[in-house]
Design an enzyme around this catalytic site. Structure first.
Site, PDB file in Angstrom:
ATOM      1  CG  ASP A  66       6.034  75.364  -8.221  1.00  0.00           C
ATOM      2  OD1 ASP A  66       6.629  76.411  -7.917  1.00  0.00           O
ATOM      3  OD2 ASP A  66       4.796  75.285  -8.310  1.00  0.00           O
TER       4      ASP A  66
ATOM      5  CG  ASP B  29       3.013  82.062  -6.121  1.00  0.00           C
ATOM      6  OD1 ASP B  29       4.061  82.123  -6.786  1.00  0.00           O
ATOM      7  OD2 ASP B  29       2.337  81.019  -6.017  1.00  0.00           O
TER       8      ASP B  29
ATOM      9  CD  GLU C  88      11.395  86.544  -9.109  1.00  0.00           C
ATOM     10  OE1 GLU C  88      11.529  87.091 -10.218  1.00  0.00           O
ATOM     11  OE2 GLU C  88      12.277  85.818  -8.597  1.00  0.00           O
ATOM     12  CD1 TRP C  89       8.099  80.202  -8.360  1.00  0.00           C
ATOM     13  CD2 TRP C  89       7.616  81.489 -10.115  1.00  0.00           C
ATOM     14  NE1 TRP C  89       6.744  80.418  -8.365  1.00  0.00           N
ATOM     15  CE2 TRP C  89       6.425  81.206  -9.427  1.00  0.00           C
ATOM     16  CE3 TRP C  89       7.561  82.294 -11.263  1.00  0.00           C
ATOM     17  CZ2 TRP C  89       5.191  81.705  -9.838  1.00  0.00           C
ATOM     18  CZ3 TRP C  89       6.331  82.781 -11.679  1.00  0.00           C
ATOM     19  CH2 TRP C  89       5.158  82.485 -10.966  1.00  0.00           C
ATOM     20  N   GLY C  90      13.004  82.732  -8.569  1.00  0.00           N
ATOM     21  CA  GLY C  90      14.387  83.046  -8.945  1.00  0.00           C
ATOM     22  C   GLY C  90      14.532  83.802 -10.247  1.00  0.00           C
TER      23      GLY C  90
HETATM   24  C1  GLA Z   1       3.128  78.427  -7.414  1.00  0.00           C
HETATM   25  C2  GLA Z   1       4.106  78.286  -6.250  1.00  0.00           C
HETATM   26  C3  GLA Z   1       3.757  77.029  -5.480  1.00  0.00           C
HETATM   27  C4  GLA Z   1       2.331  77.108  -4.959  1.00  0.00           C
HETATM   28  C5  GLA Z   1       1.379  77.336  -6.131  1.00  0.00           C
HETATM   29  C6  GLA Z   1      -0.034  77.625  -5.655  1.00  0.00           C
HETATM   30  O1  GLA Z   1       3.285  77.424  -8.363  1.00  0.00           O
HETATM   31  O2  GLA Z   1       5.416  78.236  -6.716  1.00  0.00           O
HETATM   32  O3  GLA Z   1       4.663  76.850  -4.391  1.00  0.00           O
HETATM   33  O4  GLA Z   1       2.229  78.150  -4.035  1.00  0.00           O
HETATM   34  O5  GLA Z   1       1.785  78.431  -6.938  1.00  0.00           O
HETATM   35  O6  GLA Z   1      -0.912  77.853  -6.712  1.00  0.00           O
END
Ligand code: GLA
Length: 417
Positions: free
Chosen positions: A232, A176, A209-211
């Site tokens: 997410d 993450d 890394e969410w992009g």
């Molecule tokens: C982030 C990630 C999620 C999950 C949470 C856990 O938000 O994007 O997929 O792993 O952390 O805290």
């Protein structure tokens, strides 16, 4: 002795021996050159990332979407049992991944330890249990000082943590990006990849890394096997909900990246919400079909031990899973959008095409497409099969006009020349 040997080596024998020796040397030189060149010739590096890992999008289960921080060893064992008894494992869901909140503190040597209350038997015993069920075992960490839920992150401990994971028998790491401050994403993920390679254990590396730093531009080059492309997911059809995104919003961000997906390196539009209760069965079928069209990892995020027959029928539709897992690994894309109605196409290894008709609107609507739009010559006649209805629709020539597609629903077709 040397004299005796010389004595038996008449000229002819020496020539034969010499030429045999030359052949062996040449063969050795060829093998060394080929082994150096061949991975490069096929666009691969010799790193763990290309050690045959994730040739199709990874499939499995992850604790986060349903259980959040409420993880413990009993839940993981029960889930492992359920993945087997429900048939999920045999349908392809092989990785069982514990997300955030399994961590305790580091010990006096700096080695990360699990939370002793939640995981009293330790992670090694749990990984052994999971492996004993014919599944693979995954775990979660973070590139920063702390995970998103405030547990110890791997920053500064990358090699030590990777070694610990390998010793436990970890097969998959989700990594993450919380609490990373000014860290450089590419460098941070490359460090952990290096640390994983250093263990010598093949470990699938999932970048979360969410992009933000566009990992699709750099992670496929020997760093990650999959990378999150968005924030997410949440168990809703559309829109933004705080930091989280509904399925349609995620689809619109992930779809344009189709050309970056391929064997060993996949776009990850986040884990599945199928079966978590926030959407209708039509919406879940649309969610699952779109993930299959996008060649997305299929990481179930529901309570597998207590899932309904309907949820099973979605997650285990073998023909839809087969589209996701097509060995050519070409992700599909939207070929037409007219208001709420869309046509998607994905080409498959055997020359067939998956065609998805998506209705984002509030009323049922039929959707028409031409063979040319989905990449076939207009003159071709193809056989069509409806994969959710599980029935043959007969030959299609020129164009196809569907029966009404449900609101927030899909019709998923397999076309075979
Ligand atoms: C982030 C990630 C999620 C999950 C949470 C856990 O938000 O994007 O997929 O792993 O952390 O805290």
């Amino acid at each position: 002795m040397p004299q005796r040997r010389r004595a038996v080596c008449n000229r002819k024998l020496c020539e034969v021996t010499l030429s045999k020796y030359r052949s062996v040397v040449m063969l050795c030189m060829f093998l060394v050159t080929f082994s150096w060149l061949s991975p490069r010739a096929f666009g691969q590096s010799a790193s763990g990332v290309d050690a045959g890992l994730a040739r199709t999008p990874p499939m499995g289960w992850n604790s986060w979407n349903h259980f959040g921080c409420n993880v413990n060893e009993q839940l993981i064992r029960d889930t492992a049992d359920a993945l087997v008894s429900t048939g999920m494992r045999d349908a392809g869901y092989q990785f069982l991944v514990i997300d955030d909140c399994w961590h305790g503190e580091r010990d006096a040597h700096g080695d990360i330890q699990p939370d002793g209350k939640r995981f009293p038997s330790g992670i090694k015993a749990l990984a052994d249990y999971v492996h004993g069920k014919g599944l693979k075992f995954g775990i979660y960490s973070d590139a920063g000082a702390k995970t998103c839920a405030g547990r110890p992150g791997s920053r500064g401990y990358e090699f030590q943590d990777a070694a610990q994971y390998a010793a436990w028998g970890v097969d998959y790491l989700k990594y993450d990006w919380c609490n990373t401050g000014t860290q450089n994403a590419q460098a941070s993920y490359a460090t952990m990849r290096e640390a994983l390679n250093h263990t010598g254990r093949p470990i699938v590396f999932s970048l979360c890394e969410w992009g933000t730093a566009k990992p699709w531009l750099w992670a496929g080059e020997g760093i990650g096997n999959l990378w999150r492309t968005t924030g997410d997911i949440t168990d809703k059809w559309d829109g933004k909900h705080g930091y989280s995104l509904g399925v349609m919003t995620i689809v619109d961000q992930n779809e344009p990246l189709y050309s970056y997906a391929g064997p060993g390196h996949w776009n990850d539009p986040d884990m599945l919400e199928v079966g978590n209760g926030g959407m209708t069965a039509d919406e879940y079928r649309a969610h699952f079909s779109l993930w299959a069209m996008m060649a997305a990892p299929l990481i179930a995020g529901n309570d597998v031990a207590h899932m309904s027959a309907e949820t099973r029928s979605i997650l285990m539709n073998k023909e839809v899973v087969a589209i996701d897992q097509d060995r050519m690994g070409h992700a599909g894309r939207r070929v037409r959008r007219e208001g709420d109605l869309e046509v998607w196409s994905r080409d498959l290894a055997d020359g067939s095409r998956a065609v998805l008709l998506l209705n984002r609107g509030t009323a049922p609507a039929s959707i028409r497409f031409s063979l040319a739009e989905v990449g076939y010559p207009d003159t071709l006649t193809v056989r069509a099969r409806d994969l959710w209805a599980g029935r043959e629709l007969g030959p299609v020539h020129g164009s196809f006009n569907s029966s009404p597609v449900a609101s927030h629903g899909v019709t998923l077709l397999l076309l075979r020349p």
